[in-house]
Design an enzyme around this catalytic site. Structure first.
Site, short mmCIF file in Angstrom:
data_model
loop_
_atom_site.label_atom_id
_atom_site.label_comp_id
_atom_site.label_asym_id
_atom_site.label_seq_id
_atom_site.Cartn_x
_atom_site.Cartn_y
_atom_site.Cartn_z
N GLU A 60 108.32 37.93 33.58
CA GLU A 60 108.45 37.97 35.05
C GLU A 60 109.14 39.24 35.55
O GLU A 60 108.66 39.89 36.47
CB GLU A 60 109.19 36.73 35.55
N HIS A 129 111.86 22.49 36.96
CA HIS A 129 110.63 22.81 37.71
C HIS A 129 110.72 22.29 39.14
O HIS A 129 109.71 21.93 39.74
CB HIS A 129 109.40 22.23 37.02
#
Ligand SMILES: Cc1ncc(C[n+]2csc(CCOP(=O)(O)OP(=O)(O)O)c2C)c(N)n1
Ligand SMILES: [Mg+2]
Lengths: 326, 331
Positions: A60, A129
């Site tokens: 990322e 998440h």
């Protein structure tokens, strides 16, 4: 106007901007061959090729930095971070480079990148998440933060964000990709600053953004039907910079404010809107503003506990009832 | 290498040495604030590599130890000094400071203060070059300790995967602030670490500018011909502390003496004298000229320049009057 799904609106914006400008590229995990985790780039790999629809490694910070470097040379990257939970890893490049490079170079360089990322609490995805990170992004000077609550905004915001010369973070919601809504058939660019009146009302203002706009709208209907309270709903589609004027105008009319956020209360949108109310229209308030927020916990897996941790329309109704004593 | 080129490089490296020494004084005089990282001892790295690159088209990016790379890449030393003096006439208009020298007109894409931050930026610049279809290259200078950042591995992987025209130059001065490389890094030879990405690499003496130049020519030929990234490790040493706030007490005197015998400026000077291409007096004259220029032009310019207007403190945060913020159309 046609009714399309949220993901179709995002996909259409990608497609149009890729066709409009050869320097537009898309980068992210599974954006290419797969077509995006939420189908935001479905079919675009075949149409525009692997040089422009780039399946990245799971790096990322690396690919965000790479996109920023490319943007220095005129490339317009749309970066999809698969889930906002993973955007923590890209914050170094987003905050330390993209948000600051124009300033620290004395205006010589800019980083016109778009980072889109789905976040929020979906169903039982567990603590790692279920991040709601808008509060982190909106606190950084040099970065624009927008968050669509419907397909029209999602489509028009992405198009404006691609063409805007600032770095723009678009906070989407995992539960909203299949939501249907009207999108203009002709090309449409949504502003990257401001707010919208999602429902007119005179008694109290409910401030929402992204998914919480829908909780506010649902609560407004219940309040009207069951309690005779007419709530105005303001959609704060821009989180940075927040629309001070829109906030002031509505509360100057209703004199009461409830801020509804999916995130934990600390250092969040609610806190910031309250500060703005203090600064802009304190003497217009008939009563202290109230926040409806998530509990201050990592989100649990257990379904009932997850539901408890999250606010919903009923919590908004309760907050307004307490405010009016009805 | 031609004699004229060697003489010019000697002049440039001596200028770099004197420029940085003058920065030191200006910092002590409190004309320069903040963090100040100086380059003495490492001059042959930037000069050897960038001599081999094309100043009219290649891109350079580096860390906070950036003054000399910028100057070698075309930045006006007066404007670099003015930046250190926080003046409006500085390369970054006094907003950047020592660690953020930018000269984009000359494709010097900036100095960055997060260790390892420029690795992916350099790969991105290479991606931009690739998309535009040119044969320019992207050159990234970073320290040895930066290679322990995740961005090092992430960027090498992507650069190789997408065959990006980027040259990574590791200026291995054996320390990350006060931590010697063998105490922070499992594999001390940095050029070996890129073999896991199948990227060609080479380790070179970073004190001999001619050797650096030769190694860089080979590296740049590889990158420019479309064969993808290359990693060049240069063995060097910084003569001062990491920054001005560094006590520099952690290094053995014997080690410092050893490296001071391999001073890149002195080595080139002595070579030119031994070869009969220069006299000791020529060198002294050159030095006097440089010192005069730094005092009369560089420092004078920085001192006499105006500060930025305080009223502009909120400028350059975001684009000015960007129509797309309003959804397009006329302002
Ligand atoms: C991400 C990050 N961590 C830590 C620091 C503090 N820091 C600045 S320079 C430095 C050492 C870097 O050493 P190296 O990469 O070898 O470069 P050198 O200074 O030796 O040229 C450290 C730890 C920083 N600036 N950024
Ligand atoms: Mg070092």
């Amino acid at each position: 106007m046609t009714e399309i799904m949220f993901w179709e609106a995002v996909r259409r914006a990608h497609d149009e901007e890729l066709a409009h400008d050869k320097m537009v590229i898309v980068m992210g995990e599974d954006v290419g061959v797969v077509g995006g985790t939420y189908k935001a780039t479905l079919g675009l790999y075949d149409k525009y090729g692997q040089e422009r629809i780039i399946d990245t490694p799971i790096s990322e910070n690396g690919y965000t930095g790479l996109g920023i470097g490319a943007s220095f040379l005129g490339v317009r990257p749309i970066i999809e971070i698969m889930s906002v939970n993973f955007a923590w890893l890209a914050m170094d490049q987003l905050f330390n480079t993209a948000a600051k490079v124009r300033y620290m170079s004395g205006g010589q360089l800019e980083a016109p990148i778009v980072v889109r990322s789905p976040g929020g609490i979906a169903h039982q995805l567990g603590s790692q998440h279920s991040a709601r990170m808008e509060k982190v992004f909106m606190g950084i000077a040099g970065l624009r933060v927008v968050t669509p609550s419907n397909p029209r905004q999602a489509y028009g915001m992405l198009k404006s964000a691609v063409r805007c010369n600032d770095p723009v973070f678009i906070n989407e919601h995992e539960l909203m990709y299949n939501m249907k809504g009207e999108v203009p058939e002709e090309e449409y660019f949504h502003p990257l600053e401001g707010s919208e009146v999602a429902r007119q009302g005179r008694d109290v203002t409910l401030f929402g953004y992204n998914i919480s706009v829908h909780w506010c709208l649902e609560a407004a209907e219940l309040l009207s039907k069951n309690h005779g309270v007419e709530a105005e709903v303001i959609d704060l589609f821009t989180l940075s910079p927040l629309d001070r004027e829109g906030i002031r105008n509505s509360v100057t009319k209703t004199h009461r404010a409830v801020i509804v956020e999916e995130a934990e209360p600390a250092v969040g949108v609610g806190a910031e809107v309250m500060a703005i109310l203090n600064e802009e229209c304190f003497f217009e308030l008939d009563t202290a503003p109230v926040r409806v927020s998530a509990l201050n916990v990592p989100i649990p897996y257990n379904h009932a506990m997850e539901k408890t941790a999250l606010p919903d329309a009923n919590d908004v109704v309760e907050a307004v009832r307490r405010m009016f004593g009805v | 290498m031609k004699i004229d080129t060697k003489k010019r490089l000697l002049r440039e490296m001596l200028f770099a040495r004197r420029f940085e020494e003058r920065c030191y004084e200006a910092y002590v005089e409190r004309n320069i604030g903040g963090f100040l990282h100086l380059y003495p001892g490492e001059e042959a790295c930037a000069h050897g590599v960038l001599e081999a690159a094309d100043a009219d088209r290649d891109y350079v990016i580096t860390s906070y130890r950036d003054h000399i790379h910028a100057i070698k890449w075309g930045a006006d030393p007066r404007k670099v000094m003015a930046e250190l003096y926080a003046k409006e006439t500085g390369v970054s208009k006094g907003r950047g400071g020592s660690m953020h020298i930018f000269d984009v007109r000359n494709r010097f894409m900036g100095g960055y203060a997060l260790v390892g931050g420029p690795f992916p930026l350099a790969a991105g610049i290479a991606k931009g070059i690739q998309m535009r279809g040119g044969d320019e290259i992207s050159i990234c200078f970073l320290g040895d300790a930066a290679n322990n950042q995740g961005t090092f591995h992430e960027s090498l992987n992507m650069a190789k995967l997408w065959n990006l025209p980027v040259l990574y130059v590791c200026e291995n001065n054996h320390y990350g602030i006060g931590t010697r490389i063998d105490r922070s890094t499992a594999v001390v030879d940095q050029y070996k670490r890129v073999s896991g990405y199948d990227i060609p690499s080479h380790q070179e003496d970073g004190q001999d500018v001619e050797l650096v130049y030769k190694a860089a020519m080979k590296a740049i030929r590889h990158v420019r011909s479309g064969k993808g990234p290359y990693f060049l490790e240069l063995m060097t040493y910084r003569y001062r502390g990491h920054s001005m706030s560094d006590s520099n007490a952690y290094r053995a005197k014997a080690e410092e003496r050893m490296w001071s015998k391999r001073d890149p400026v002195i080595m080139l000077r002595d070579r030119l004298i031994d070869e009969g291409n220069m006299t000791a007096d020529d060198f002294k004259d050159m030095d006097t000229e440089i010192l005069d220029y730094i005092e009369n032009e560089v420092i004078a310019f920085a001192e006499q320049s105006p500060e930025p207007h305080i009223s502009e403190v909120e400028r350059y945060v975001l684009a000015e009057n960007d129509p797309w913020v309003r959804g397009g159309g006329a302002p």
